[in-house]
Design a protein around this motif. Structure first.
Motif, mmCIF file in Angstrom:
data_model
loop_
_atom_site.group_PDB
_atom_site.id
_atom_site.type_symbol
_atom_site.label_atom_id
_atom_site.label_comp_id
_atom_site.label_asym_id
_atom_site.label_seq_id
_atom_site.Cartn_x
_atom_site.Cartn_y
_atom_site.Cartn_z
ATOM 1 N N ASP A 18 0.743 -1.230 0.123
ATOM 2 C CA ASP A 18 -0.016 -0.091 -0.035
ATOM 3 C C ASP A 18 0.974 1.274 -0.077
ATOM 4 O O ASP A 18 1.623 1.636 1.027
ATOM 5 C CB ASP A 18 -0.902 -0.155 1.199
ATOM 6 C CG ASP A 18 -1.820 1.149 1.436
ATOM 7 O OD1 ASP A 18 -1.433 2.261 0.717
ATOM 8 O OD2 ASP A 18 -2.710 1.003 2.160
ATOM 9 N N ASN A 20 0.484 4.391 -0.341
ATOM 10 C CA ASN A 20 0.134 5.614 0.253
ATOM 11 C C ASN A 20 0.559 5.334 1.991
ATOM 12 O O ASN A 20 1.101 6.302 2.423
ATOM 13 C CB ASN A 20 -1.412 5.883 0.474
ATOM 14 C CG ASN A 20 -1.765 7.025 0.911
ATOM 15 O OD1 ASN A 20 -1.006 7.843 1.558
ATOM 16 N ND2 ASN A 20 -3.188 7.436 0.921
ATOM 17 N N ASP A 21 0.413 4.303 2.383
ATOM 18 C CA ASP A 21 0.719 3.868 3.874
ATOM 19 C C ASP A 21 2.363 3.879 3.777
ATOM 20 O O ASP A 21 2.767 4.473 4.901
ATOM 21 C CB ASP A 21 0.052 2.520 3.941
ATOM 22 C CG ASP A 21 0.496 2.173 5.756
ATOM 23 O OD1 ASP A 21 0.361 2.894 6.656
ATOM 24 O OD2 ASP A 21 1.197 1.139 5.803
ATOM 25 N N LEU A 23 4.420 5.491 2.011
ATOM 26 C CA LEU A 23 5.153 6.929 1.804
ATOM 27 C C LEU A 23 4.412 7.991 3.084
ATOM 28 O O LEU A 23 5.365 8.728 3.746
ATOM 29 C CB LEU A 23 4.432 7.750 0.718
ATOM 30 C CG LEU A 23 5.031 7.251 -0.860
ATOM 31 C CD1 LEU A 23 4.351 8.193 -1.837
ATOM 32 C CD2 LEU A 23 6.402 7.613 -0.709
ATOM 33 N N THR A 24 3.345 7.617 3.779
ATOM 34 C CA THR A 24 2.955 8.483 4.920
ATOM 35 C C THR A 24 4.017 7.984 6.244
ATOM 36 O O THR A 24 4.782 9.010 6.628
ATOM 37 C CB THR A 24 1.630 7.974 5.439
ATOM 38 O OG1 THR A 24 0.857 8.222 4.448
ATOM 39 C CG2 THR A 24 1.394 8.538 6.750
ATOM 40 N N LEU A 45 0.010 15.131 1.063
ATOM 41 C CA LEU A 45 0.193 13.712 0.570
ATOM 42 C C LEU A 45 -1.006 13.619 -0.450
ATOM 43 O O LEU A 45 -1.957 13.285 0.414
ATOM 44 C CB LEU A 45 0.791 12.681 1.682
ATOM 45 C CG LEU A 45 1.173 11.470 1.163
ATOM 46 C CD1 LEU A 45 2.623 11.605 0.080
ATOM 47 C CD2 LEU A 45 1.326 10.332 2.405
ATOM 48 N N ASP A 46 -0.670 13.420 -1.508
ATOM 49 C CA ASP A 46 -1.927 13.077 -2.373
ATOM 50 C C ASP A 46 -1.638 11.902 -3.183
ATOM 51 O O ASP A 46 -1.239 12.028 -4.230
ATOM 52 C CB ASP A 46 -2.246 14.264 -3.189
ATOM 53 C CG ASP A 46 -3.448 14.074 -4.148
ATOM 54 O OD1 ASP A 46 -4.321 13.336 -3.844
ATOM 55 O OD2 ASP A 46 -3.655 14.854 -5.017
ATOM 56 N N VAL A 47 -2.028 10.631 -2.558
ATOM 57 C CA VAL A 47 -1.693 9.357 -3.329
ATOM 58 C C VAL A 47 -2.904 8.785 -3.606
ATOM 59 O O VAL A 47 -3.635 8.320 -2.675
ATOM 60 C CB VAL A 47 -0.682 8.372 -2.536
ATOM 61 C CG1 VAL A 47 -0.320 7.296 -3.009
ATOM 62 C CG2 VAL A 47 0.783 9.527 -2.149
ATOM 63 N N GLU A 48 -3.188 8.460 -4.816
ATOM 64 C CA GLU A 48 -4.242 7.255 -4.869
ATOM 65 C C GLU A 48 -4.004 6.067 -4.247
ATOM 66 O O GLU A 48 -3.124 5.640 -3.742
ATOM 67 C CB GLU A 48 -4.405 7.339 -6.455
ATOM 68 C CG GLU A 48 -5.016 8.364 -7.173
ATOM 69 C CD GLU A 48 -5.127 8.143 -8.712
ATOM 70 O OE1 GLU A 48 -4.770 7.194 -9.388
ATOM 71 O OE2 GLU A 48 -5.558 8.893 -9.304
ATOM 72 N N ASP A 49 -5.101 5.305 -4.565
ATOM 73 C CA ASP A 49 -5.094 3.867 -4.009
ATOM 74 C C ASP A 49 -4.437 3.007 -4.688
ATOM 75 O O ASP A 49 -4.750 2.627 -5.619
ATOM 76 C CB ASP A 49 -6.837 3.573 -3.694
ATOM 77 C CG ASP A 49 -6.718 2.057 -2.908
ATOM 78 O OD1 ASP A 49 -5.942 1.843 -1.771
ATOM 79 O OD2 ASP A 49 -7.765 1.306 -3.070
ATOM 80 N N MET A 87 2.566 13.655 -4.758
ATOM 81 C CA MET A 87 1.386 13.027 -5.438
ATOM 82 C C MET A 87 1.619 12.063 -6.433
ATOM 83 O O MET A 87 2.831 11.978 -6.943
ATOM 84 C CB MET A 87 0.525 14.341 -6.316
ATOM 85 C CG MET A 87 -0.493 13.885 -7.068
ATOM 86 S SD MET A 87 -1.265 15.048 -7.821
ATOM 87 C CE MET A 87 -0.105 15.475 -9.060
ATOM 88 N N ARG A 89 -0.246 9.280 -9.039
ATOM 89 C CA ARG A 89 -1.736 9.268 -9.699
ATOM 90 C C ARG A 89 -1.479 8.003 -10.915
ATOM 91 O O ARG A 89 -0.242 8.015 -11.372
ATOM 92 C CB ARG A 89 -2.047 10.221 -10.500
ATOM 93 C CG ARG A 89 -2.241 11.566 -9.746
ATOM 94 C CD ARG A 89 -4.003 11.718 -9.602
ATOM 95 N NE ARG A 89 -4.117 12.903 -8.684
ATOM 96 C CZ ARG A 89 -4.469 12.860 -7.539
ATOM 97 N NH1 ARG A 89 -4.542 11.558 -6.816
ATOM 98 N NH2 ARG A 89 -4.691 13.862 -6.974
#
Length: 164
Positions: A18, A20-21, A23-24, A45-49, A87, A89
């Motif tokens: 995942d 997003n997780d 990178l967070t 932080l703008d990461v799609e699923d 970001m 995408r």
């Protein structure tokens, strides 16, 4: 790389991360490492699923690590305040039906000086970023220097080939 392996180990799916997780957690650790207050340099932080395989996640994570590290270390000298933005995408597929992604890492800091060359020997970190993007992720990178620094990266999701 150890961080990617830890995420895989704790994941229900051992072949995808995942992102997003990932990178967070990665970026939070960088803020702590460089003692940068999230109130001084705000992270968007703008990461799609997006779930990436390990062959893509490792070099992509290294790229983000290096670019955010540069931002935290150099873009906001003294007590200068600002913003960093990451970001990711989905960008469709290429003619070979390989998944494409667009990754943007930018800040509104002081900007990278014009004399700094992405492939120059005096900037090992940026050379690593360029090499990872172009040769490992089979993508390209575009650098904008207006109003801070913006890296626009287009990359392909690598297919696991069973190599060790």
């Amino acid at each position: 790389m150890a961080f990617v392996h830890e995420k895989l180990y704790l994941s229900k799916n051992l072949s995808k991360i995942d992102f997003n997780d990932y990178l967070t957690t990665l970026i939070s650790n960088l803020y702590r490492s460089y003692s940068v207050s999230p109130a001084r340099v705000v992270l968007r932080l703008d990461v799609e699923d997006v779930f990436l395989g390990i062959d893509t996640a490792i070099p992509c994570g290294l790229v983000v690590d290096e670019l955010i590290t540069n931002s935290l270390k150099y873009a906001f000298p003294g007590e200068r305040k600002g913003e960093a933005h990451v970001m990711l995408r989905k960008a469709g597929e290429d003619e070979k039906r390989e998944r494409l992604y667009e990754l943007t890492v930018e800040d509104n800091g002081v900007g990278i000086p014009r004399e700094v060359d992405m492939g120059g020997a005096n900037t090992l970190g940026l050379y690593l970023v360029s090499t990872l993007v172009e040769h490992q992720l089979r993508g390209y990178i575009d650098l904008k220097r207006e109003g801070g620094t913006k890296f626009f990266i287009r990359l392909k999701e690598l297919k696991y080939k069973g190599r060790i």
